[in-house]
Scaffold this active site. Structure first.
Site, PDB file in Angstrom:
ATOM      1  N   LEU A   1      38.011  47.909  81.667  1.00  0.00           N
ATOM      2  CA  LEU A   1      38.423  49.491  81.775  1.00  0.00           C
ATOM      3  C   LEU A   1      39.525  49.117  83.088  1.00  0.00           C
ATOM      4  O   LEU A   1      40.229  49.525  82.843  1.00  0.00           O
ATOM      5  CB  LEU A   1      37.583  50.868  82.153  1.00  0.00           C
ATOM      6  CG  LEU A   1      37.472  52.082  82.580  1.00  0.00           C
ATOM      7  CD1 LEU A   1      36.275  53.344  81.959  1.00  0.00           C
ATOM      8  CD2 LEU A   1      37.669  52.596  84.270  1.00  0.00           C
TER       9      LEU A   1
ATOM     10  N   SER B   1      34.803  52.014  78.490  1.00  0.00           N
ATOM     11  CA  SER B   1      34.292  52.762  79.301  1.00  0.00           C
ATOM     12  C   SER B   1      33.202  51.778  80.759  1.00  0.00           C
ATOM     13  O   SER B   1      33.584  50.461  80.847  1.00  0.00           O
ATOM     14  CB  SER B   1      32.825  53.341  78.536  1.00  0.00           C
ATOM     15  OG  SER B   1      31.844  52.259  78.652  1.00  0.00           O
TER      16      SER B   1
ATOM     17  N   GLU C   1      34.772  46.696  78.559  1.00  0.00           N
ATOM     18  CA  GLU C   1      34.019  47.218  79.417  1.00  0.00           C
ATOM     19  C   GLU C   1      33.848  47.116  80.756  1.00  0.00           C
ATOM     20  O   GLU C   1      34.396  45.716  81.063  1.00  0.00           O
ATOM     21  CB  GLU C   1      32.231  46.562  78.790  1.00  0.00           C
ATOM     22  CG  GLU C   1      32.165  46.608  77.649  1.00  0.00           C
ATOM     23  CD  GLU C   1      30.495  46.385  76.750  1.00  0.00           C
ATOM     24  OE1 GLU C   1      30.223  46.845  76.538  1.00  0.00           O
ATOM     25  OE2 GLU C   1      30.229  45.569  77.819  1.00  0.00           O
ATOM     26  N   CYS C   2      34.193  47.982  81.246  1.00  0.00           N
ATOM     27  CA  CYS C   2      33.456  48.088  82.965  1.00  0.00           C
ATOM     28  C   CYS C   2      35.646  46.804  83.299  1.00  0.00           C
ATOM     29  O   CYS C   2      35.370  47.916  83.806  1.00  0.00           O
ATOM     30  CB  CYS C   2      32.577  47.207  83.633  1.00  0.00           C
ATOM     31  SG  CYS C   2      31.642  47.851  85.311  1.00  0.00           S
ATOM     32  N   ALA C   3      34.994  46.159  83.735  1.00  0.00           N
ATOM     33  CA  ALA C   3      36.181  45.008  84.574  1.00  0.00           C
ATOM     34  C   ALA C   3      37.647  46.183  83.141  1.00  0.00           C
ATOM     35  O   ALA C   3      38.634  45.912  84.078  1.00  0.00           O
ATOM     36  CB  ALA C   3      35.612  44.293  84.344  1.00  0.00           C
TER      37      ALA C   3
END
Length: 812
Positions: A332, A417, A328-330
């Site tokens: 990715l 994502s 998630e986020c980081a």
């Protein structure tokens, strides 16, 4: 609930300090945060000694708020909920859904307003009364006055609130600085700050002095009971059985964002959650069968993450080998090919970079296809909060559709994502991940192929314990052809040797740097008060690091690592600005944060050899900022174009070294040229007699008329040697960065450096420079005969031995 009329009133300071104060008074306290924020719960955890929890109706559904509150508060005497934004601010277009007021109403929690009264008087009471009257379903039980100034003004506000029927439950005087460290997405997380426990303890002591703890506890006791059962992860998921497979969960300073309930769900689903630190661990935990990479600030640590090549190699092998992975986020960004030019794991077909645009949304996302976590068409609620951008390769399968846009990456074994999803609100995601983990085979730590492997070129590079303090002299040794150290290869001029020998006649006296200062000033057309001789450039960088309490020091990388190391040793947290290979390692000035008060840049830069235009460097100047230009190799550039050493520029300090060009690294001889005010400040920090008599005489000699012709000849020779080297490498198909320095940065491939060493040739590894990987090396310019030997060694590695001399070798 601790809430406020708006953001910036001091909610986090008061709420965290209140939790710490109540705990210190002997109460068991649970901390909660309205909204999706990860950072404030980190401070709550330190204050309470329990996990920080989030209460967000958008993420988990309104029906789960009370059960989650009761779950988090189990065994506690008092629960403190920190609000989000202003009391009535919720998801846009929803009439306050997921606001602090919404959560207060759902949980029947009384609200205490924190009001920043700096700059206002009786109006503060009007604001508080308006907040209390706006929604009859919300019980505003009192007010804490924050950043109080004069006693008369505070008393005026106190009387006005009493008339309004709102009791004052605390008056907190102004004290700036307790929570000021922040960055592009809010406060610096607790895990990244020095001594965060002491900070929270100070907050608790402060709030104990200025808050009415008994009054606040009375407000809490007045809250009505909640007739619901606590949330139980064991009722949301089931354990498939068959042991407890390891789920490796990223942690440490770079990965601090995840919800406590995520780990609880995985544990309830029969998994063993094992943390690892991508900054320091060299491999995934043993027997890993699943990987969870949550959020955080990898952009701040991109260079350090990239330097940990061993873990990146192991992670890449695990994900490509089918180990179920959620990012998630980081996460990715960490799985991408690169982050701001720094090489990452290279699992996802995307390059990521910081942008000026903040993406902040609270969407409903639709699964784009069947994947590890989702089934096509399913919807989840989530949030995004980032300033980076990922550009996927064409045709990449997306994870979600958000606002009509395909985003993220998904497959049967990997889901990555920007969207953060609270799994307590969508437990089927946790169940599917756990099921896949139970069905997966344990990952065996990936070891890079050994030297001589037929399947791939070896890395063969041991990890450097302290990359910022790794220098080229560590790469060479007896019997090795030295292309690792950037010292001019050739005899020293007789005039310099004479000066060095003469200096020995005066070593019984304390050294006097005045002759060096005068000679350097004449040489560069400056005044003596503009010059400070130093014990090499290294001392100059140390003095700069200690010069001020830098708020946001920036080092432009890839760059000589000594300035970065000196700043960290002085206690500063350094911000890295990376120049990218795709831009020829040229600096984009827009990448330098406007608020930076120190910017360090090499010119020409070590190890890239890039010579930045003088106008670009001048353009980095700002009021209150010092730009430090490392011109250690400028004397090797014929004519010294783009140098700023002769220009009197406020806010610019030029650092030079004589050790490489004149082959005297054992004599630490360097200097700083800057405006007199900066020189005075630096001189005040310099230890007495740090510049030796031998270094003084070397500086005087190097600035003499006799040195001028030799300096020009050396620079021209180095340029010829460098061009011959670069042409030879390019002719063999290697990427070579256009260089103005006496070395080149070349991409020879992972593992080439140790293979060259086996053949008796030492080149400088480049993966210790932030922003570069193990496929890069720095190669010093050497005379033609030595260059031919290096090229022959490369030919032997590539199967070209005995095929004749290349055109550039014949020319040489």
């Amino acid at each position: 609930m601790v809430s406020a009329p708006a953001s910036g009133q001091g909610k986090t300071t008061v709420a965290t300090g209140l939790m710490a104060a109540l705990r210190a008074a002997g109460h068991e306290v649970s901390g909660h945060k309205v909204g999706p924020d990860y950072i404030d719960p980190g401070y709550h955890a330190l204050a309470t000694g329990r996990p920080g929890r989030n209460l967000d109706p958008h993420l988990v559904g309104a029906e789960r708020i009370v059960p989650l509150l009761l779950h988090g508060a189990a065994g506690a005497h008092v629960a403190v909920i920190e609000g989000v934004m202003g009391l009535h601010d919720g998801r846009l277009g929803t009439a306050g859904f997921a606001s602090s007021a919404h959560v207060a109403a759902l949980t029947r929690t009384p609200v205490v307003l924190v009001v920043d009264i700096a700059g206002q008087s009786r109006s503060a009471a009007a604001v508080a009364l308006g907040m209390a009257a706006y929604d009859a379903g919300v019980d505003v039980a009192g007010v804490v006055l924050n950043r109080a100034g004069s006693a008369r003004n505070t008393a005026e506000i106190h009387r006005a609130l009493e008339r309004a029927g709102l009791p004052v439950l605390g008056v907190v005087p102004r004290e700036d600085g307790l929570f000021t460290p922040s960055r592009h997405l809010g406060l610096v997380p607790a895990a990244e700050r020095a001594e965060p426990e002491q900070l929270v303890a100070r907050l608790g002591e402060r709030m104990a002095r200025h808050l009415d703890l008994d009054g606040l506890l009375a407000v809490a006791r007045a809250a009505p009971g909640l007739g619901a059962a606590p949330w139980d992860p064991g009722r949301e998921v089931v354990a498939p059985g068959g042991g407890r497979p390891v789920v490796a969960v990223a942690g440490g300073r770079a990965f601090t964002f995840r919800y406590a309930e995520t780990e609880e769900l995985l544990t309830a689903a029969g998994c063993a959650v094992v943390p690892f630190d991508p900054l320091t661990d060299t491999a995934l935990p043993p027997h890993t069968r699943g990987i969870y990479l949550g959020g955080g600030f990898p952009e701040v640590y991109a260079a350090d993450l990239a330097a940990n090549r061993a873990l990146l190699h192991d992670l890449r092998a695990a994900v490509r080998g089918g180990v179920p992975t959620v990012a998630e986020c980081a996460g990715l960004l960490y799985l991408a090919a690169s982050l701001d030019g720094a090489p990452m794991a290279g699992v996802l077909p995307t390059e990521t970079a910081m942008t000026d645009r903040l993406t902040l949304r609270y969407p409903v996302a639709t699964a784009a296809a069947d994947s590890l976590l989702t089934r096509a068409g399913e919807q989840v609620t989530g949030h995004e909060f980032h300033r980076t951008r990922a550009v996927p390769a064409a045709g990449s399968p997306a994870a979600w559709r958000v606002d009509g846009e395909a985003t993220g990456f998904a497959s049967a074994t990997c889901h990555a994502s920007y969207l953060h999803v609270h799994w307590a609100g969508h437990p089927r995601l946790a169940q599917r991940f756990a099921d896949a983990v139970h069905a997966a085979s344990p990952h065996a730590t990936a070891v890079a192929p050994a030297a001589g492997s037929a399947s791939a070129r070896p890395r063969g590079d041991e990890r450097v314990p302290d990359p910022l303090r790794h220098h080229g002299d560590r790469e060479t040794g007896p019997g090795l052809l030295d292309f690792a150290v950037n010292v001019y290869e050739g005899a020293r001029p007789e005039w310099l040797d004479r000066a060095l020998r003469r200096s020995l006649d005066r070593v019984a006296e304390y050294p006097d740097p005045a002759p060096a200062r005068a000679a350097i000033a004449r040489h560069h057309g400056r005044e003596e008060r503009d010059v400070l001789p130093t014990a090499g450039a290294a001392e100059a960088f140390t003095l700069v690091a200690r010069l001020r309490d830098w708020r946001l020091p920036v080092v432009v990388h890839p760059q000589f690592t000594e300035p970065h190391a000196a700043l960290e040793q002085a206690g500063h947290r350094v911000t890295t600005v990376l120049c990218r290979p795709g831009d020829g390692f040229a600096l984009d000035p827009a990448d330098v944060p406007e608020e930076a008060d120190l910017v360090v840049i090499g010119n020409p830069t070590n190890p890239t050899g890039v010579l930045h235009p003088a106008g670009l460097v001048r353009g980095l100047r700002r009021a209150g900022r010092l730009v430090v230009v490392d011109e250690a190799f400028m004397d090797a550039v014929p004519g010294e174009p783009q140098s700023l050493v002769r220009e009197r520029l406020t806010g610019v300090a030029v650092i030079r070294s004589l050790t490489k060009h004149w082959s005297i690294p054992g004599v630490r001889a360097g200097y700083v040229v800057a405006d007199p005010g900066v020189i005075r400040e630096l001189a005040a920090l310099q230890p007495p007699w740090s510049v030796s008599t031998t270094a003084v005489d070397a500086m005087v000699a190097a600035c003499s008329d006799a040195a001028a012709a030799d300096a020009r000849d050396r620079a021209l020779a180095l340029a010829r040697w460098r061009d011959l080297l670069a042409d030879g490498l390019r002719a063999r198909g290697f990427d070579v960065v256009a260089s103005s320095a006496p070395f080149v940065l070349a991409r020879l491939g992972e593992g080439t450096r140790p293979l060259l060493r086996e053949r008796g040739v030492a080149v400088r590894r480049a993966d210790t420079f932030p922003g570069l990987g193990g496929d890069w090396v720095r190669v010093a310019a050497r005379p033609p005969e030595r260059t031919r030997r290096l090229l022959a060694a490369l030919d032997s590695l590539n199967g070209r031995a005995g095929q004749g001399r290349s055109p550039e070798e014949r020319h040489a």
